[in-house]
Every structure is written in structure tokens, then in C-alpha cells.
Design a protein around this motif. Structure first.
Motif, PDB file in Angstrom:
ATOM      1  N   ASN A  85       0.858  -1.182   0.000  1.00 29.19           N
ATOM      2  CA  ASN A  85       0.000   0.000   0.000  1.00 29.19           C
ATOM      3  C   ASN A  85       0.901   1.240   0.000  1.00 29.19           C
ATOM      4  OD1 ASN A  85      -1.803   2.042   0.400  1.00 29.19           O
ATOM      5  ND2 ASN A  85      -2.798   1.159   2.189  1.00 29.19           N
ATOM      6  N   ALA A 122       0.174   4.342   2.233  1.00 37.66           N
ATOM      7  CA  ALA A 122       0.318   4.296   3.696  1.00 37.66           C
ATOM      8  C   ALA A 122       1.344   5.336   4.150  1.00 37.66           C
ATOM      9  CB  ALA A 122       0.744   2.906   4.134  1.00 37.66           C
ATOM     10  N   ASN A 136       2.249  -2.308   8.977  1.00 41.10           N
ATOM     11  CA  ASN A 136       2.278  -1.317  10.052  1.00 41.10           C
ATOM     12  C   ASN A 136       1.196  -1.650  11.085  1.00 41.10           C
ATOM     13  OD1 ASN A 136      -0.165  -0.432   8.972  1.00 41.10           O
ATOM     14  ND2 ASN A 136       0.711   1.396   8.011  1.00 41.10           N
ATOM     15  N   ASP A 160      -1.642  -0.508  11.516  1.00 37.03           N
ATOM     16  CA  ASP A 160      -3.008  -0.521  10.967  1.00 37.03           C
ATOM     17  C   ASP A 160      -3.249  -1.705  10.031  1.00 37.03           C
ATOM     18  OD1 ASP A 160      -3.716   1.894  12.269  1.00 37.03           O
ATOM     19  OD2 ASP A 160      -2.648   3.027  10.717  1.00 37.03           O
ATOM     20  N   GLN A 165      -1.628  -2.263   7.278  1.00 37.75           N
ATOM     21  CA  GLN A 165      -1.323  -1.911   5.886  1.00 37.75           C
ATOM     22  C   GLN A 165       0.035  -2.490   5.494  1.00 37.75           C
ATOM     23  OE1 GLN A 165      -1.687   2.357   6.616  1.00 37.75           O
ATOM     24  NE2 GLN A 165      -3.439   2.440   5.221  1.00 37.75           N
ATOM     25  N   VAL A 192       3.509  -2.529   4.026  1.00 42.50           N
ATOM     26  CA  VAL A 192       4.488  -1.490   3.693  1.00 42.50           C
ATOM     27  C   VAL A 192       5.711  -2.043   2.954  1.00 42.50           C
ATOM     28  CG1 VAL A 192       3.765   0.111   5.497  1.00 42.50           C
ATOM     29  CG2 VAL A 192       5.474  -1.622   6.037  1.00 42.50           C
TER      30      VAL A 192
END
Length: 204
Positions: free
Chosen positions: A114, A117, A136, A138, A140, A142
């Protein structure tokens, strides 16, 4: 007697002329009304037809725009790899893979980075086949790191296959070398062993 007949005849003729004139006037009025009605009907029909044509044109334009939008989405380079990336390293030379990397649209074993992000701090990682997925707080993605088949793709081969993408860095590691490429919204790095063969790729 003759005078009376003449007078009567004259009156009759005058009356007849008047009646004829009235009939003509009424006929003219009727014709005028018919023409007015025809004109109104024609105008209404023209307006309706113009309205229908306008609506049809709008609908066609909207459909064409929708189709154009779909075409743009369909044309976006995309690459999906499932399974062990160590099975065959040649997919890293595939033109579709190279183009999809540029557009940040590569999915490995169901995961895609993503690039939107803002928090790049890795708080959890998940191993899928020979791929490591970093996320991360959340959830997401990375980073995605995958190993490749040893002794398969040389540095020169990789560089040639990825020449359409923009390389922003190249250097040495403790036991080999690396090359970093810029994508639309992120980067990817290729790592090579001390003999110059590709060993892993990191997408960020």
C-alpha cells in the motif's frame, strides 16, 4: 312585376354572395386554425424529438465515458504471483512484471504494498511461502520481500529486463550488491550475491 322579380333576384344574389363570403371566411379561418394546429403539433413533435435525441446523445456519451473509464482501468499493468517465488526466478524478467512494478500493481501471494500508507513503521510480519509481508500497526502492507531461485538471473539480465524503469541507486552490500528502482509511488530493490546472481527482491 318584372321590377319586383329583379329586385328579388338582386337581393337573393346579394344574400348568396354574403353567405358565400361568410363561408369563405369560415373556410379560411378553419384553414388557418388547421395550419396553426399543424404548426403546434409539428413544433411539439420537433421538441419531443429534439428532447429524445438530446437524452439519447447524453446517454450514449455517458456510456462511452463509462466504457473509456473501464478501458483505462483494464489497461493498468497488473501482475499476480502465487506460490513459491524460488520455484523459477525468470518471472522477474517478465515484461508484465516489470511494468506492473512501475505502476505499484504487483501482488505476491495475495498481498500488495500500500504505497499510500503514511506510517511505514513495521509492527508485524507474515511469512507466506517464500515471501515475507511486513505491515504497520493498521495492518497496511508497507514492504514485501521475496527470495528468488539461486543462480538463475544474473545482474546484467535483470538490468536489461528492467531498463524501462528508473534506477535511482546502485551499490555494494556485505556479500554482494543491490540496485534500487523508483516506481510511481514507491520503490523496489534487487539484491545479488557475490557472484552477481539475483537472490531477493524488496517492494516498498
Amino acid at each position: 312585376m318584372n321590377n319586383k322579380l329583379l329586385l328579388f333576384s338582386s337581393s337573393a344574389i346579394a344574400t348568396g354572395l354574403l353567405l358565400g363570403a361568410n363561408s369563405t371566411t369560415q373556410a379560411n379561418a378553419s384553414t388557418t386554425n388547421d395550419m396553426s394546429m399543424n404548426h403546434d403539433m409539428q413544433s411539439n413533435m420537433n421538441q419531443k424529438q429534439m428532447g429524445m435525441n438530446h437524452d439519447m446523445q447524453n446517454n450514449m456519451n455517458q456510456k462511452q465515458m463509462g466504457m473509456h473509464h473501464m478501458t483505462q482501468e483494464t489497461m493498468m499493468p497488473y501482475y499476480n504471483y502465487n506460490g513459491y517465488t524460488t520455484y523459477d526466478g525468470h518471472f522477474t524478467q517478465d515484461n508484465d512484471f516489470v511494468r506492473a512494478l512501475k505502476y505499484d500493481n504487483v501482488m505476491i501471494d495475495g498481498y500488495k504494498v500500500n504505497t499510500a500508507a503514511t506510517d511505514k513503521t513495521v509492527t508485524s510480519s507474515k511469512k507466506v511461502y517464500s515471501t515475507m509481508v511486513d505491515m504497520n500497526k493498521d495492518g497496511q502492507v508497507v514492504h514485501i520481500t521475496f527470495d528468488t531461485k539461486p543462480n538463475t538471473v544474473s545482474k546484467d539480465m535483470f538490468k536489461k529486463a528492467h531498463m524501462a524503469n528508473h534506477m535511482i541507486d546502485e551499490g555494494q552490500t556485505d556479500n554482494g550488491s543491490y540496485m534500487t528502482y523508483k516506481t510511481n509511488n514507491g520503490t523496489y530493490q534487487a539484491f545479488f550475491d557475490d557472484r552477481g546472481y539475483l537472490i531477493k527482491v524488496v517492494i516498498s
